[in-house]
Design a protein around this motif. Structure first.
Motif, PDB file in Angstrom:
ATOM      1  N   SER A 128       0.848  -1.194   0.000  1.00 49.58           N
ATOM      2  CA  SER A 128       0.000   0.000   0.000  1.00 49.58           C
ATOM      3  C   SER A 128       0.878   1.236   0.000  1.00 49.58           C
ATOM      4  O   SER A 128       2.043   1.194   0.393  1.00 49.58           O
ATOM      5  CB  SER A 128      -0.934   0.008   1.216  1.00 49.58           C
ATOM      6  OG  SER A 128      -0.179   0.065   2.402  1.00 49.58           O
ATOM      7  N   ASP A 175       0.409   5.744   0.355  1.00 47.31           N
ATOM      8  CA  ASP A 175      -0.378   6.965   0.471  1.00 47.31           C
ATOM      9  C   ASP A 175       0.312   8.032  -0.365  1.00 47.31           C
ATOM     10  O   ASP A 175       1.521   8.219  -0.257  1.00 47.31           O
ATOM     11  CB  ASP A 175      -0.467   7.429   1.929  1.00 47.31           C
ATOM     12  CG  ASP A 175      -1.241   6.458   2.792  1.00 47.31           C
ATOM     13  OD1 ASP A 175      -2.170   5.831   2.262  1.00 47.31           O
ATOM     14  OD2 ASP A 175      -0.917   6.338   3.986  1.00 47.31           O
ATOM     15  N   TYR A 176      -0.456   8.702  -1.215  1.00 46.95           N
ATOM     16  CA  TYR A 176       0.113   9.700  -2.111  1.00 46.95           C
ATOM     17  C   TYR A 176      -0.106  11.100  -1.560  1.00 46.95           C
ATOM     18  O   TYR A 176      -0.581  11.983  -2.239  1.00 46.95           O
ATOM     19  CB  TYR A 176      -0.496   9.579  -3.500  1.00 46.95           C
ATOM     20  CG  TYR A 176      -0.263   8.209  -4.128  1.00 46.95           C
ATOM     21  CD1 TYR A 176       0.900   7.498  -3.909  1.00 46.95           C
ATOM     22  CD2 TYR A 176      -1.226   7.634  -4.929  1.00 46.95           C
ATOM     23  CE1 TYR A 176       1.107   6.267  -4.476  1.00 46.95           C
ATOM     24  CE2 TYR A 176      -1.020   6.397  -5.512  1.00 46.95           C
ATOM     25  CZ  TYR A 176       0.143   5.720  -5.274  1.00 46.95           C
ATOM     26  OH  TYR A 176       0.350   4.495  -5.843  1.00 46.95           O
ATOM     27  N   GLY A 203      -0.662  13.444   2.402  1.00 52.31           N
ATOM     28  CA  GLY A 203      -0.808  13.394   3.847  1.00 52.31           C
ATOM     29  C   GLY A 203      -1.399  14.696   4.361  1.00 52.31           C
ATOM     30  O   GLY A 203      -2.137  15.392   3.650  1.00 52.31           O
ATOM     31  N   SER A 243      -5.115   6.987  -1.655  1.00 54.42           N
ATOM     32  CA  SER A 243      -4.394   5.932  -0.953  1.00 54.42           C
ATOM     33  C   SER A 243      -4.648   4.648  -1.731  1.00 54.42           C
ATOM     34  O   SER A 243      -5.786   4.314  -2.035  1.00 54.42           O
ATOM     35  CB  SER A 243      -4.922   5.803   0.479  1.00 54.42           C
ATOM     36  OG  SER A 243      -4.330   4.711   1.109  1.00 54.42           O
ATOM     37  N   SER A 270      -4.062   0.477  -2.148  1.00 47.98           N
ATOM     38  CA  SER A 270      -3.645  -0.805  -1.567  1.00 47.98           C
ATOM     39  C   SER A 270      -3.822  -1.887  -2.633  1.00 47.98           C
ATOM     40  O   SER A 270      -4.817  -1.911  -3.349  1.00 47.98           O
ATOM     41  CB  SER A 270      -4.446  -1.128  -0.310  1.00 47.98           C
ATOM     42  OG  SER A 270      -5.804  -1.274  -0.614  1.00 47.98           O
ATOM     43  N   GLN A 280       3.248   5.928  -8.202  1.00 47.18           N
ATOM     44  CA  GLN A 280       1.895   6.435  -8.381  1.00 47.18           C
ATOM     45  C   GLN A 280       1.383   6.230  -9.806  1.00 47.18           C
ATOM     46  O   GLN A 280       0.704   7.078 -10.364  1.00 47.18           O
ATOM     47  CB  GLN A 280       1.822   7.914  -8.004  1.00 47.18           C
ATOM     48  CG  GLN A 280       2.278   8.203  -6.607  1.00 47.18           C
ATOM     49  CD  GLN A 280       2.262   9.679  -6.300  1.00 47.18           C
ATOM     50  OE1 GLN A 280       1.576  10.439  -6.953  1.00 47.18           O
ATOM     51  NE2 GLN A 280       3.014  10.065  -5.295  1.00 47.18           N
ATOM     52  N   HIS A 328      -9.542   7.443  -0.755  1.00 42.63           N
ATOM     53  CA  HIS A 328      -8.979   8.719  -0.308  1.00 42.63           C
ATOM     54  C   HIS A 328      -8.604   8.583   1.156  1.00 42.63           C
ATOM     55  O   HIS A 328      -9.262   7.873   1.919  1.00 42.63           O
ATOM     56  CB  HIS A 328      -9.983   9.862  -0.521  1.00 42.63           C
ATOM     57  CG  HIS A 328     -10.147  10.206  -1.960  1.00 42.63           C
ATOM     58  ND1 HIS A 328      -9.220  10.926  -2.659  1.00 42.63           N
ATOM     59  CD2 HIS A 328     -11.122   9.912  -2.855  1.00 42.63           C
ATOM     60  CE1 HIS A 328      -9.593  11.069  -3.907  1.00 42.63           C
ATOM     61  NE2 HIS A 328     -10.769  10.450  -4.055  1.00 42.63           N
ATOM     62  N   MET A 329      -7.535   9.242   1.507  1.00 41.43           N
ATOM     63  CA  MET A 329      -7.060   9.176   2.888  1.00 41.43           C
ATOM     64  C   MET A 329      -8.106   9.749   3.842  1.00 41.43           C
ATOM     65  O   MET A 329      -8.897  10.611   3.480  1.00 41.43           O
ATOM     66  CB  MET A 329      -5.750   9.970   3.029  1.00 41.43           C
ATOM     67  CG  MET A 329      -4.593   9.379   2.282  1.00 41.43           C
ATOM     68  SD  MET A 329      -3.088  10.348   2.460  1.00 41.43           S
ATOM     69  CE  MET A 329      -2.786  10.191   4.198  1.00 41.43           C
TER      70      MET A 329
END
Length: 167
Positions: free
Chosen positions: A45, A47-48, A50, A71, A73, A146, A164-165
């Motif tokens: 996974s 995360d692009y 933060g 995000s 995974s 990405q 989405h985060m």
């Protein structure tokens, strides 16, 4: 007078020759299916983005964005194609020699069983080796860079979830 000695061998080399039986091929095929399924499962996974110190969403380059960054995974799994090939080799290794023996081709049946018994582990080892190389060289690189959608390899599949985060 002289004694008569009778000699007899203490141990004789007798017995049946080792033959590969159908249940051996079936057992190897069942174990191979479980091993391939267990070894070929993986996940990754990324995360692009933060949250910055002020609580704003930021992307992977650090720029403030209005909505939550994605995000990703990825869960890899065994290919149904390889599992079918393993089962097919097992079925052929169990059933074809009996059919060949019925027609007087005992030797051909033994060869088929040996080939099946060798082919099943080779499928697993080559499948896991090629699949692991592909996943580590391409899929994980695509996730880190990405690049979407993530491409998978025929020896295995990948389930990609883009969300989405959340805070």
């Amino acid at each position: 007078m002289g004694e008569q000695l009778v000699t007899a061998p203490v141990m004789s080399v007798e017995g049946r020759r080792f033959r590969i039986r159908g249940w051996m091929v079936a057992a190897v095929a069942v174990v191979a299916v479980f091993v391939f399924r267990a070894v070929s499962v993986w996940s990754a996974s990324a995360d692009y983005g933060g949250v910055d110190a002020d609580g704003h969403w930021i992307d992977a380059q650090g720029a403030v964005v209005p909505s939550a960054p994605p995000s990703v995974s990825v869960v890899g799994h065994a290919s149904p194609l390889v599992l079918v090939l393993i089962v097919l080799a097992g079925v052929v290794g169990v059933t074809l020699p009996a059919t060949l023996a019925r027609y007087g081709r005992h030797r051909a049946g033994r060869i088929v069983r040996v080939v099946a018994l060798v082919a099943i582990p080779v499928l697993v080892v080559v499948g896991v080796g090629v699949y692991s190389f592909w996943q580590s060289a391409f899929v994980l690189d695509q996730v880190q860079r990405q690049t979407l959608p993530v491409t998978s390899f025929p020896w295995g599949g990948a389930t990609v979830t883009v969300e989405h985060m959340t805070r």
